[in-house]
Write a protein that holds these residues in place. Structure first.
Motif, short mmCIF file in Angstrom:
data_model
loop_
_atom_site.label_atom_id
_atom_site.label_comp_id
_atom_site.label_asym_id
_atom_site.label_seq_id
_atom_site.Cartn_x
_atom_site.Cartn_y
_atom_site.Cartn_z
N ILE A 579 11.39 -1.69 7.90
CA ILE A 579 10.71 -2.93 7.50
C ILE A 579 11.69 -3.89 6.82
N ASN A 580 12.49 -3.34 5.88
CA ASN A 580 13.60 -4.10 5.30
C ASN A 580 13.14 -5.44 4.72
N ASP A 581 12.07 -5.38 3.92
CA ASP A 581 11.51 -6.61 3.36
C ASP A 581 11.06 -6.30 1.93
N ASP A 582 11.79 -6.81 0.93
CA ASP A 582 11.49 -6.48 -0.46
C ASP A 582 10.14 -7.01 -0.91
N SER A 583 9.76 -8.18 -0.41
CA SER A 583 8.45 -8.70 -0.79
C SER A 583 7.33 -7.82 -0.24
N TRP A 584 7.55 -7.31 0.98
CA TRP A 584 6.57 -6.38 1.56
C TRP A 584 6.55 -5.07 0.76
N LEU A 585 7.77 -4.62 0.36
CA LEU A 585 7.85 -3.40 -0.45
C LEU A 585 7.16 -3.58 -1.79
N GLU A 586 7.34 -4.75 -2.37
CA GLU A 586 6.71 -5.01 -3.67
C GLU A 586 5.20 -4.87 -3.57
N GLN A 587 4.63 -5.43 -2.51
CA GLN A 587 3.19 -5.30 -2.31
C GLN A 587 2.78 -3.83 -2.08
N LEU A 588 3.63 -3.13 -1.32
CA LEU A 588 3.34 -1.71 -1.06
C LEU A 588 3.37 -0.90 -2.35
N ILE A 589 4.37 -1.15 -3.21
CA ILE A 589 4.48 -0.40 -4.46
C ILE A 589 3.26 -0.67 -5.35
N LYS A 590 2.82 -1.93 -5.37
CA LYS A 590 1.64 -2.25 -6.16
C LYS A 590 0.41 -1.52 -5.62
N VAL A 591 0.33 -1.43 -4.30
CA VAL A 591 -0.79 -0.69 -3.69
C VAL A 591 -0.74 0.78 -4.09
N VAL A 592 0.47 1.35 -4.05
CA VAL A 592 0.62 2.77 -4.41
C VAL A 592 0.22 2.99 -5.86
N LEU A 593 0.69 2.12 -6.77
CA LEU A 593 0.32 2.25 -8.18
C LEU A 593 -1.18 2.12 -8.37
N GLU A 594 -1.77 1.19 -7.66
CA GLU A 594 -3.22 1.01 -7.74
C GLU A 594 -3.95 2.26 -7.27
N ARG A 595 -3.46 2.85 -6.19
CA ARG A 595 -4.09 4.06 -5.64
C ARG A 595 -3.86 5.25 -6.56
N ILE A 596 -2.69 5.32 -7.21
CA ILE A 596 -2.43 6.39 -8.18
C ILE A 596 -3.45 6.34 -9.30
N ASN A 597 -3.73 5.15 -9.78
CA ASN A 597 -4.70 5.00 -10.87
C ASN A 597 -6.12 5.31 -10.41
N TYR A 598 -6.36 5.14 -9.08
CA TYR A 598 -7.69 5.43 -8.54
C TYR A 598 -7.95 6.94 -8.50
N PHE A 599 -6.95 7.69 -8.03
CA PHE A 599 -7.13 9.13 -7.92
C PHE A 599 -7.14 9.76 -9.30
N SER A 600 -8.03 10.71 -9.51
CA SER A 600 -8.10 11.40 -10.80
C SER A 600 -7.33 12.69 -10.79
N ASP A 601 -7.21 13.31 -9.63
CA ASP A 601 -6.53 14.59 -9.58
C ASP A 601 -6.28 14.94 -8.11
N GLY A 602 -5.52 16.00 -7.90
CA GLY A 602 -5.37 16.49 -6.55
C GLY A 602 -3.98 16.28 -5.98
N GLU A 603 -3.79 16.90 -4.81
CA GLU A 603 -2.49 16.83 -4.16
C GLU A 603 -2.16 15.41 -3.72
N GLU A 604 -3.20 14.61 -3.38
CA GLU A 604 -2.93 13.25 -2.94
C GLU A 604 -2.23 12.44 -4.02
N LYS A 605 -2.67 12.65 -5.26
CA LYS A 605 -2.06 11.89 -6.36
C LYS A 605 -0.61 12.30 -6.55
#
Length: 1582
Positions: A579-605
């Motif tokens: 992908i080689n796009d830092d702005s795209w990566l920035e959005q992806l990282i924010k999504v991952v952080l958001e999803r981390i906060n959503y999960f309470s437990d488990g292997e997915e987190k």
């Protein structure tokens, strides 16, 4: 003439034998006029024939009238019922086809105020449809209405119904045809309408039609047809009355089909008039209610009416909807909103059926959607399928696009969930509905967390839609993601969601497969996207199919989850690089952080934290890396999983950005020490320490994970990190108390534990180590000595232990202070009892005890660490314990003893043992053991266990240096006899095992000299000796040596004690499961030693009831006593079991080896059978090891050892690999033994020759021994048997077949059989013996057909003795004088006698036995078998034998149709032809009566009962190869000899004499077979 015959007194029903098929119609008519003189069956036959004659011939009108008159007169006078009535109707129908008017006008005959016969009415009702009957409709209808008023019984009413139904249908048909009709009715349309209305009124008024009866059902049918004939106005006036009547019929449970059909016809007739009328509109709700009731009726597959009932009801709804659109829809929706599932399902079904007729207005759509939502909210399970079908139809009309459409979509998604109990068809229906949702919306729904359970179904549907769209050339969905990120899921969220769901690929069956397939179908995130590079699509095209293949090749059980997770992360990382796009990566990282906060437990987190790390590691934007590291460090970290996830993410990022990560951690750690910037101080005071500990935990966990992932770069920064670690605590901004210390030490332990285990840590110097150790000592010193309320000292000692080998090492002075401090802090704590007593609760007391134990274990590990660092200071460690070893307090001495034992035990395990030996002499070691021995009986379990462990530690490495062995052994025995604590006893036994292993020649004799039987303590010691390989081997070697010693003559007079004690010891040693490896190493030698001992024991004069050993039984059972013999036998079994040769024991049990081995006279036979079991179950390498051992004893001076060795030697030759051993003169040794005068030696030698002859390559050398072996055929019986076997094997397995030698063997064996039969007859054999003797008959009868005179003579003699035993005295003289020329006559007489005197089952068994000889390689035996079968079949009543058995017999003989010998082919054909004649004998003339009876049986379908006899029980089919056939032919000769010898001797002796390997199974009903030899032993058995 026909009438005269009927009237004749000589003709009766019983002997009426005229052939009815030859009589003409006139004759039949005349016969029917005298029907009272005929039986019912004869009348039936006559009527059937009459019907056929009428249908197949064109009759003249006068004849037709005459026959009709006769039939009607017959009906008038006889009034037939049942089948006769039906046949009369059929005849009238046949007549009506010729001329309908003749039959119809018979209705007008004079019936004297009675109704015409029912069958006439039925016939008229059917004929009124026929060609030419239209002109009779009016008059018939008029007359039928008169009859309707007269009908009273149900039968009469049903008959009239037939007429009315025919009239209504026929009239409507002709009216519909109109002018195109070729026939003209005798009634006008107006008159028909009037008749129809009048008929309806009469049916209602004259007949009671309110019950469930056939009349009511037929009336409904008629009325339904009348609707189309009545005037519309009259019909509309009758609607109210009809509706009430139909409701009454529903209550009466009338068959629903008839009601639905009537309503449907009513609606159809009204619709034809153009409108339903006022009455119908007023009755609409009632009629719809009736129709819904009809739809609720269950459809029975076996009942066609029930299915038609549904279709008719739906048709009625359809017509009503066309007439009254709004009202019907309202009533349908009303039913849809009830709580009755059946009504709802019916309403849905109706609505779907009429939907096309309903205008789709917006108001209707809103109302329908409202009703559907109500049903969804109710969600009645029985309604689901019908509701989904309805929703699918609505979807086709755009209902899902309505504002309330999401309610329906969510409901369908819910039903798609994989863990719900819905059937597969519901899942398919949901999938079809979801395909009507737009692809972007469907994918967005699939990514919503609330739809996780439906993910597989949603993703599968989306995948199919995407692939279909791509195949149609439409733009890939992902290429437009960026256009509407607020409306649909963003590409970053989609990628994160699908990759996360791929983590557990087999969840719900196929989570991973579904995710990857969807991702693959949605690719590419291509150049159509303004930012993303097309390389991603190429990468996915390559990688995703490979990942899918991995999932296909594995299952949830065998997939390596760790490797799969790494594969996913690598795939994600490669995608991000592409992908080689830092702005795209920035959005992806924010999504991952958001999803981390959503999960309470488990292997997915956990996975998402790694995904975050891989994503950030990809970035080249340092500013972005710092920003995101700061974000994740400040994210939620309450749970340990979250803190570990943050640490893992940082460690992954550090692999590319180490310096940035360390800088960010340092910045973050300022929270712990900087009062000005720390947010911790802004928290409430009660939360500050907790938060400080959590932050500390994150930092140290991160450092530890970075160390694990680092390739060495981190170690250049590590000393600075350790310095920072000290500052964190010393400059702590919150209050320091016990809890803070624990939080800090807990975090620090995680770091030091990882650091100490890293292999590169020892290459660096960490000056801060000494500072941290000093700090830990301070913390330990601060802990109170009167309580143990926290794990501070435990954790501090663990930290010091983690630094064990890191440089610089601790100096001696610091080490001394460290040990003294730790000893004092732990050993001086109050006793456990005091600590428990001071606890506030039982739970706290339990926790305190566990904490103390863990603390003591930590101290022990610390001592081991210091010993490893400086082994030369071991004595110093022990000297520091003196204070507490000599303490006045029991608890301090106990703990000090534990520490001393641990030091000694650990030191003993070290490779460099010199440090230990330097300070202890032999006397000191012995004194130490004797001192520890005194502690075994201490009342405190821990003290006694510590003493036992100390003994074990010394014994293991210095056991050979022990002196005063006897004193130690006796002391241990004395203490074992006292009640030691179980763990102490187990450890003491282990110490004794180690002592015996190092001092076998001292310990074992001491224990063997204990008087028998031994007590439990002695037995437990011997059992312990079998638990450690080295000890087991050492002890076994000594015991074997004792058993191998030759006993002197003085010893044989009185039984030697020590060898018997050895067997008792072996019983215990070998009964455990840990001795297998040692036993396998010594297996052959141990086995031979114990067998030699057994041979010696059974010849001793053992006192009666002498017990030398007792084997403990299970719970509640008594111990089992053993005498010297049974004890030795038990050891033999245990040797095999311990060596993992259970099959030998099983074989020995089957062949009664233990009984034989316990008897001196038959010991060698037991060894022979036991060796057979060894050959069958042991590897060739073991057999060669046994051979090498016994070879040295073949010419031993000891007779018993010589017998043992030679028996083993001879029977081992059964195995091919043994017989082919190079450099061995097997034959020379065997011939020598045969020539010895001893009969056992002769028998053993012949057994060896017999076995040797089984193998290829031996035939030439053995051929020259045939004359020598032939001379032995006149020897003692058991020698003769072995000689016969040897000759048999030489002949069967040699190159070619010597007929002369074969015949000689056969003659000798057969003569021996005759001799044995003569001996058996003297003792009046019982049933089982006679049963087996029967099996000798077939082989002898076949062999008597040989062309060799001497063979025939020998067989005749054997058969003579056979008849004496069985009692067939009438054949004795026949067999005695049998010659070569009359053997066929003898065979025929024998078969005749066999069939006449024996049960069929025995004959079948003997025939079955003869089948085996049909495949003989000797042509004369094949021919003889065919003769025997043919002659036996001749004497049997083959027509009475069961067809399956006859077929089996024919197939057996038929298998030789292509025999290479032409004479046998001819004999086969002749025999088969004769058997066929026996089965189907020529027909015998029968009387005309019997022929008629047979005809009647055929006509009525009855069968003459015949009972067939069964000849065979079962047949075992044999493999058809040459060697197998040789075995069959030769087996019968020595086998009977063996069997009879067994039985003969059983009558004379108490113990059976078994010559060789006897077969225990009965031969009855089996073809002769051989037991298969072991692998590599050759094609035939011994």
């Amino acid at each position: 003439m026909f009438i005269v015959m009927i009237g004749s007194s000589e003709i009766t029903d019983r002997n009426w034998e005229w052939d009815i098929s030859r009589k003409n119609i006139e004759d039949i008519m005349e016969a029917l006029q005298f029907s009272d003189q005929l039986s019912t069956d004869n009348v039936l036959q006559a009527l059937k024939l009459l019907k056929v004659k009428i249908l197949s011939n064109k009759m003249a009108t006068p004849l037709c009238q005459k026959v009709t008159d006769i039939i009607v007169d017959y009906l008038r006078t006889v009034k037939p019922e049942g089948e006769l009535e039906e046949l009369c109707t059929a005849v009238l129908m046949a007549l009506g086809f010729q001329s309908p008017g003749i039959v119809i006008f018979k209705l007008w005959d004079r019936w004297h105020n009675n109704l015409p016969p029912n069958c006439l009415l039925v016939a008229v009702g059917r004929l009124i449809h026929c060609q030419g009957a239209a002109s009779y409709i009016g008059v018939t209808w008029e007359y039928t209405l008169r009859l309707l008023r007269m009908a009273q019984t149900e039968e009469d009413m049903l008959a009239i119904c037939h007429v009315l139904k025919g009239l209504a249908i026929s009239a409507r048909k002709h009216l519909d045809l109109g002018t195109s009709d070729d026939e003209i009715m005798d009634i006008t349309q107006e008159a028909v309408s009037f008749k129809a209305y009048l008929t309806l009124r009469l049916l209602f008024n004259r007949w009671s039609l309110k019950s469930n009866s056939k009349v009511t059902e037929q009336a409904l049918v008629i009325i339904g047809h009348l609707f189309f004939l009545m005037p519309p106005s009259k019909l509309k006036n009758q609607v109210n009355r009809l509706t009430r009547w139909l409701m009454t019929l529903i209550s009466a449970k009338v068959t629903p089909f008839y009601i639905s059909q009537c309503i449907c016809q009513l609606m159809d007739a009204l619709a034809l008039s153009g409108c339903g009328g006022i009455n119908l509109e007023s009755q609409l709700e009632n009629i719809i209610g009736i129709l819904f009731n009809q739809l609720n009726e269950t459809v029975e597959v076996s009942d066609p009416h029930s299915a038609r009932n549904h279709s008719l009801a739906l048709k009625a709804f359809y017509i009503l909807t066309k007439l009254y659109n709004d009202q019907v829809v309202f009533l349908i929706r009303k039913n849809m909103q009830t709580s009755d599932p059946a009504k709802i399902v019916s309403a849905l079904q109706v609505f779907m059926d009429v939907f096309q007729e309903v205008p789709q207005t917006q108001q209707l759509k809103n109302e329908v959607m409202h009703s559907v939502i109500i049903m969804i909210q109710e969600d009645l399970k029985p309604v689901r399928k019908a509701l989904l079908n309805f929703i699918e139809m609505l979807s086709q009309h755009g209902y899902l696009a309505m504002p309330q459409g999401n309610v329906i979509i969510n409901y369908v998604i819910k039903l798609s969930e994989s863990d719900c109990s819905n059937e597969e068809d519901i899942q398919l229906m949901c999938s079809k509905i979801l395909q009507m949702v737009s692809l972007p919306k469907l994918i967005t729904l699939a990514c919503q967390p609330s739809n996780t359970l439906a993910f597989v179904s949603l993703s599968r549907t989306a995948t199919n839609m995407a692939l279909k769209a791509r195949s149609l050339g439409q733009a890939p969905y992902l290429s437009s993601f960026h256009l509407s990120p607020t409306q649909f899921v963003s590409p970053q969220k989609l990628l994160t969601h699908l990759v996360t769901f791929s983590l557990k690929p087999y969840r719900e069956g196929e989570f991973g497969v579904s995710s990857l397939r969807l991702l693959h179908a949605l690719h590419p995130i291509t150049s159509l996207h303004p930012v993303i590079n097309s390389n991603v699509g190429q990468l996915w095209m390559k990688e995703i199919p490979q990942m899918l293949q991995i999932l296909d090749d594995h299952t949830e059980k065998n997939l390596n989850q760790e490797e799969w997770e790494d594969r996913l992360l690598q795939f994600s990382g490669q995608s991000l690089v592409a992908i080689n796009d830092d702005s795209w990566l920035e959005q992806l990282i924010k999504v991952v952080l958001e999803r981390i906060n959503y999960f309470s437990d488990g292997e997915e987190k956990t996975f998402l934290y790694k995904f975050f790390g891989f994503t950030l590691r990809t970035s080249r934007n340092m500013k972005l890396v710092k920003m995101m590291l700061s974000s994740i460090l400040q994210s939620v970290h309450e749970d340990l999983q979250e803190r570990q996830g943050i640490a893992v993410a940082l460690s992954i990022v550090s692999m590319k950005h180490l310096k940035i990560v360390l800088d960010q951690l340092q910045v973050y750690s300022a929270i712990l020490t900087d009062k000005g910037s720390s947010f911790i101080l802004k928290l409430m005071k009660e939360h500050q320490q907790r938060e400080w500990g959590l932050v500390c935990n994150i930092i140290y966990l991160s450092y530890s994970k970075i160390i694990l992932e680092s390739k060495g770069d981190i170690f250049t920064h590590l000393d600075d990190i350790l310095a920072m670690v000290l500052q964190h605590y010393r400059n702590c901004i919150v209050e320091k108390d016990k809890n803070l210390k624990l939080e800090y030490l807990d975090a620090l332990t995680k770091l030091t534990n990882i650091l100490s285990s890293h292999p590169m840590a020892f290459q660096f110097k960490f000056p801060q180590k000494l500072e941290i150790v000093t700090f830990m000592v301070e913390l330990i010193r601060e802990e109170p000595l009167n309580s143990i309320s926290s794990s501070i000292r435990l954790r501090a000692m663990n930290v010091i232990t983690d630094f064990r080998k890191l440089r610089p090492l601790i100096e001696v002075e610091e080490r001394t202070e460290l040990l003294r401090t730790c000893y004092k802090s732990v050993l001086c704590l109050p006793p456990i009892e005091v600590l428990q007593k001071e606890a506030s609760s039982s739970q706290e007391a339990h926790t305190t005890v566990d904490l103390f134990r863990e603390t003591l274990q930590s101290l022990l590990r610390l001592m081991e660490t210091l010993i490893v660092e400086m082994p030369s200071r071991i004595q110093h460690c022990l000297e520091l314990l003196d204070t507490w070893l000599n303490s006045q307090k029991d608890n301090e001495r106990e703990r000090a003893m534990w520490c001393a034992a641990r030091i000694l035990g650990f030191t003993a395990k070290m490779n460099n043992f010199g440090a230990f030996a330097e300070y202890f002499t032999q006397m000191q070691l012995t004194t130490l053991v004797l001192t520890a021995m005194e502690g075994l009986t201490d009342s405190r379990a821990k003290v006694s266990l510590a003493a036992a462990q100390l003994m074990s530690a010394v014994m293991k490495e210095r056991g050979r240096d022990m002196i005063k062995i006897e004193e130690i052994v006796e002391g241990i025995l004395e203490r074992l006899n006292s009640q030691l604590e179980p763990n102490t006893k187990e450890e003491t036994l282990r110490a004794m095992c180690l002592l015996a292993g190092n001092n076998t020649h001292h310990v074992v004799p001491l224990l063997l000299n204990k008087p028998l039987p031994w007590d439990r303590t002695n037995l437990a010691l011997w059992k312990a000796f079998g638990t450690k390989r080295e000890t087991t081997i050492s002890v076994l070697q000594l015991l074997i040596g004792i058993l191998e010693k030759l006993h002197s003559k003085e010893e044989t007079k009185e039984m030697a004690f020590q060898p018997v004690a050895v067997t008792c010891a072996l019983c215990e040693m070998l009964s455990g499961s840990l001795c297998q490896e040692a036993v396998q190493e010594l297996y052959p030698r141990l086995l031979l030693a114990i067998l030699c001992h057994l041979c010696w024991v059974i010849e001793q004069n053992v006192p009666q009831k002498m017990v030398v050993y007792r084997k403990e039984g299970g719970p509640g059972s008594k111990s089992k006593p053993f005498d010297p013999t049974s004890c030795a036998l038990e050891v033999v079994k245990l040797v095999f079991l311990a060596a993992a040769y259970d099959g030998v024991v099983f074989y020995a049990n089957q062949h009664h080896c233990w009984d034989l081995l316990s008897c001196p006279k038959f010991y060698y036979i037991g060894i022979m059978d036991l060796t057979s079991g060894i050959v069958k179950n042991c590897e060739p390498a073991i057999l060669h090891r046994i051979l090498n051992l016994v070879r040295n004893l073949l010419y031993s001076s000891n007779y018993h050892r010589k017998i043992l060795a030679r028996t083993f030697y001879a029977q081992l030759l059964w195995h091919r690999s043994v017989a082919e051993t190079l450099g061995q003169d097997f034959l020379g040794n065997l011939i020598k033994w045969v020539k010895e005068p001893n009969l056992i030696m002769k028998e053993v030698g012949l057994r060896g020759i017999s076995n040797l002859a089984l193998h290829p390559g031996q035939s030439e050398s053995l051929k020259g021994q045939v004359p020598f072996l032939r001379d032995l055929l006149k020897n003692e019986a058991r020698v003769t048997v072995q000689a016969v076997k040897s000759l048999r094997n030489i002949i069967c397995h040699g190159n070619g077949e010597d007929t002369k030698e074969r015949d000689q063997v056969k003659i000798s064996a057969t003569s021996a059989l005759g001799y044995m039969l003569r001996q058996v007859d003297k003792f009046k054999p019982g049933f089982s013996t006679r049963r087996e003797i029967y099996t000798f008959l077939v082989p002898l009868l076949l062999s008597i057909q040989d062309n060799n005179t001497e063979v025939v003579k020998a067989c005749g003699g054997a058969l003579t003795e056979w008849t004496n035993v069985i009692g067939w005295s009438s054949l004795t003289q026949t067999f005695r004088h049998t010659t070569l020329s009359d053997h066929i006559q003898v065979l025929e007489e024998t078969c005749k006698y066999l069939v006449s005197t024996s049960k069929t089952q025995l004959v079948g068994d003997l025939l079955c036995q003869s089948f085996g000889f049909l495949k003989s390689p000797q042509s004369f035996l094949r021919a003889a078998a065919i003769n025997f079968i043919g002659l036996t079949a001749k004497k049997l009543s083959m027509s009475q034998i069961h067809e399956d058995d006859v077929e089996l017999l024919q197939n057996a003989i038929g298998s030789l149709r292509n025999d290479p010998v032409e004479s046998i082919q001819s004999l086969v054909n002749t025999t088969l032809k004769k058997i066929d004649e026996y089965v189907h004998p020529g027909s015998v003339s029968t009387s005309r009566m019997s022929q008629l009876s047979n005809n009647i049986f055929k006509v009525t379908g009855m069968k003459t009962p015949k009972r067939k006899k069964r000849l065979f029980k079962s047949i075992k089919r044999e493999r058809d190869d040459g060697d197998n056939q040789k075995k069959k032919i030769w087996k019968w000769l020595p086998r009977p000899l063996n069997s009879l010898r067994n039985r003969y001797n059983r009558r004379v002796k108490n113990i059976p004499l078994i010559i060789g390997h006897s077969d225990k199974s009965s031969m009855l009903s089996q073809v002769p077979t051989f037991e298969s030899p072991p692998a590599e032993a050759g094609p035939t058995a011994k």
